[in-house]
Design a protein around this motif. Structure first.
Motif, PDB file in Angstrom:
ATOM      1  N   ALA A   8       0.966  -0.817  -0.158  1.00 45.86           N
ATOM      2  CA  ALA A   8       0.017  -0.858   0.347  1.00 45.86           C
ATOM      3  C   ALA A   8       0.942   1.309  -0.277  1.00 45.86           C
ATOM      4  O   ALA A   8       0.856   1.887  -0.357  1.00 45.86           O
ATOM      5  N   LEU A   9       2.297   1.172   0.438  1.00 49.39           N
ATOM      6  CA  LEU A   9       2.787   2.610   0.882  1.00 49.39           C
ATOM      7  C   LEU A   9       3.725   2.761  -0.411  1.00 49.39           C
ATOM      8  O   LEU A   9       4.346   3.909  -0.608  1.00 49.39           O
ATOM      9  N   ASN A  30       2.971   2.613  -3.259  1.00 50.30           N
ATOM     10  CA  ASN A  30       2.053   3.679  -4.004  1.00 50.30           C
ATOM     11  C   ASN A  30       2.903   5.049  -3.822  1.00 50.30           C
ATOM     12  O   ASN A  30       2.332   5.256  -3.446  1.00 50.30           O
ATOM     13  N   THR A  42       1.600   8.227  -4.325  1.00 51.96           N
ATOM     14  CA  THR A  42       0.078   9.049  -3.313  1.00 51.96           C
ATOM     15  C   THR A  42       0.496   8.653  -2.935  1.00 51.96           C
ATOM     16  O   THR A  42       0.042   9.838  -1.649  1.00 51.96           O
ATOM     17  N   ARG A  43       0.012   7.166  -2.050  1.00 48.58           N
ATOM     18  CA  ARG A  43      -0.226   7.139  -0.729  1.00 48.58           C
ATOM     19  C   ARG A  43       0.567   7.053  -0.105  1.00 48.58           C
ATOM     20  O   ARG A  43      -0.286   6.727   1.200  1.00 48.58           O
ATOM     21  N   ILE A  92      -0.119  10.738   1.131  1.00 46.51           N
ATOM     22  CA  ILE A  92      -1.174  10.589   2.005  1.00 46.51           C
ATOM     23  C   ILE A  92      -1.113  10.049   3.015  1.00 46.51           C
ATOM     24  O   ILE A  92      -0.912  11.417   4.477  1.00 46.51           O
ATOM     25  N   TYR A  93      -0.014   9.143   3.364  1.00 47.05           N
ATOM     26  CA  TYR A  93       0.445   8.448   4.543  1.00 47.05           C
ATOM     27  C   TYR A  93       1.493   9.637   5.110  1.00 47.05           C
ATOM     28  O   TYR A  93       1.623   9.827   6.779  1.00 47.05           O
ATOM     29  N   HIS A 127      -6.853   6.133  -3.065  1.00 49.58           N
ATOM     30  CA  HIS A 127      -5.954   6.463  -2.220  1.00 49.58           C
ATOM     31  C   HIS A 127      -6.188   6.026  -0.594  1.00 49.58           C
ATOM     32  O   HIS A 127      -5.774   5.219  -0.035  1.00 49.58           O
ATOM     33  N   ILE A 128      -7.285   6.963   0.174  1.00 53.07           N
ATOM     34  CA  ILE A 128      -7.392   6.164   1.109  1.00 53.07           C
ATOM     35  C   ILE A 128      -8.272   5.562   1.667  1.00 53.07           C
ATOM     36  O   ILE A 128      -7.705   4.916   2.453  1.00 53.07           O
ATOM     37  N   THR A 142      -7.530   2.544   0.034  1.00 50.18           N
ATOM     38  CA  THR A 142      -6.723   1.625  -0.230  1.00 50.18           C
ATOM     39  C   THR A 142      -5.720   1.146   0.939  1.00 50.18           C
ATOM     40  O   THR A 142      -6.074   0.009   1.822  1.00 50.18           O
ATOM     41  N   LEU A 143      -5.377   2.857   2.335  1.00 56.76           N
ATOM     42  CA  LEU A 143      -5.316   3.005   2.697  1.00 56.76           C
ATOM     43  C   LEU A 143      -5.729   2.245   4.062  1.00 56.76           C
ATOM     44  O   LEU A 143      -5.322   1.213   5.122  1.00 56.76           O
ATOM     45  N   CYS A 146      -9.124  12.148   8.563  1.00 56.91           N
ATOM     46  CA  CYS A 146      -8.170  10.478   8.057  1.00 56.91           C
ATOM     47  C   CYS A 146      -7.206  11.319   9.142  1.00 56.91           C
ATOM     48  O   CYS A 146      -6.875  12.004   9.577  1.00 56.91           O
TER      49      CYS A 146
END
Length: 104
Positions: free
Chosen positions: A12-13, A15, A17-18, A21-22, A52-53, A55-56, A73
């Protein structure tokens, strides 16, 4: 942490973009960030951000709470710590074995 769980978190991390975000959510601390604020901060289209949210969230790296009409979030710090501990748990464990090989 199980190997499969760690692999899912790292996937997940994996990517960009993700990961952005994280990292933004980790930097935000316990207060987290409203989805709209996250979108403005990272300049991500709403549908892309939502994807993406999700997926995380599925792998447990983040969670969302509703505050009236706002979705906020938060990074799941327990999962983050577990992943880091998993990654460093066996750090240098084979050093003694390598040293023995060199001595022989």
């Amino acid at each position: 942490m199980k190997l499969d769980d760690a692999a899912a978190h790292l996937e997940a991390l994996g990517n960009p973009t993700r990961l952005k975000i994280y990292r933004a959510l980790v930097r935000a601390g316990d207060a987290g960030l409203a989805v709209g604020r996250l979108q403005d901060k990272l300049k991500i289209a709403p549908s892309t951000l939502s994807h993406h949210i999700k997926t995380l969230m599925v792998v447990g790296l983040i969670n969302q709470v509703r505050d009236a009409t706002t979705l906020v979030c938060h990074a799941n710090y327990d999962v983050m710590r577990g992943l880091v501990e998993f990654l460093v748990a066996e750090c240098c464990a084979d050093t003694a074995e390598t040293d023995d090989t060199k001595a022989a």
